[in-house]
Motif scaffolding. Structure first.
Motif, PDB file in Angstrom:
ATOM      1  N   TYR A   1      39.791  34.386  46.446  1.00 48.03           N
ATOM      2  CA  TYR A   1      39.128  35.409  47.503  1.00 48.03           C
ATOM      3  C   TYR A   1      38.806  34.650  48.759  1.00 48.03           C
TER       4      TYR A   1
ATOM      5  N   GLN B   1      40.690  35.459  52.423  1.00 50.93           N
ATOM      6  CA  GLN B   1      39.797  35.766  53.520  1.00 50.93           C
ATOM      7  C   GLN B   1      39.825  34.672  54.864  1.00 50.93           C
TER       8      GLN B   1
ATOM      9  N   THR C   1      40.119  40.838  45.112  1.00 49.75           N
ATOM     10  CA  THR C   1      38.828  41.343  45.786  1.00 49.75           C
ATOM     11  C   THR C   1      37.906  42.179  45.058  1.00 49.75           C
TER      12      THR C   1
END
Length: 172
Positions: free
Chosen positions: A76, A80, A58
């Motif tokens: 990432y 997510q 992140t």
């Protein structure tokens, strides 16, 4: 006159095609170098800053790290996208996508898959040693490629020109 022009065009097209292959190959090896640096960066982040790998991913995605930014963004996005993603699955999907996008050599892709198999499941020492081992394998692969690259590039370019000449001879 048109035959000579056509012959020149065929030879030129084949040489351009061979240059494109060499360029893709060089792109892939540049990506291997970046991935090696990224694994080293992961290793330092985990061992010295005591960050978890998801937090490190992140942070690096928001900092726009110069190393393998496409791979970091894939990781990432994978983290997510699901509520409780397994880091190994995210790593595997990111590796597959990144390998297709940057023409990553198969050997490097396999090394990256191997690093991701057990990522996040071990203690800090084992995690950092696996990341270091992955970076070392990628560096060894790069060294081997650098030793053979000039010869390989010349061979591919020569084959492209010879293919063009061969096609011209067949057409005449």
């Amino acid at each position: 006159m048109y035959q000579i022009l056509g012959a020149c065009f065929v030879v030129f097209a084949c040489s351009v095609f061979s240059r494109k292959i060499v360029t893709k190959q060089k792109m892939g090896w540049k990506a291997v170098e970046e991935l090696s640096h990224l694994l080293t960066e992961f290793n330092h982040g985990i061992s010295f800053q005591l960050e978890t790998l998801p937090n490190l991913i992140t942070r690096l995605s928001s900092e726009k790290s110069p190393w393998a930014q496409g791979f970091i963004q894939e990781l990432y996005a994978g983290l997510q996208s699901e509520d409780y993603p397994l880091l190994q699955d995210v790593w595997s999907r990111a590796t597959h996508t990144y390998a297709k996008n940057v023409f990553l050599p198969k050997e490097a892709e396999q090394i990256l898959y191997d690093v991701g198999k057990y990522v996040g499941q071990m203690d800090v020492e084992i995690e950092t040693s696996r990341l270091s081992l992955g970076a070392a394998k990628l560096n060894h692969l790069l060294d081997t490629w650098k030793k053979n690259s000039a010869k390989t590039c010349k061979t591919i370019n020569s084959l492209g020109i010879l293919l063009g000449i061969f096609i011209v001879i067949i057409l005449i």
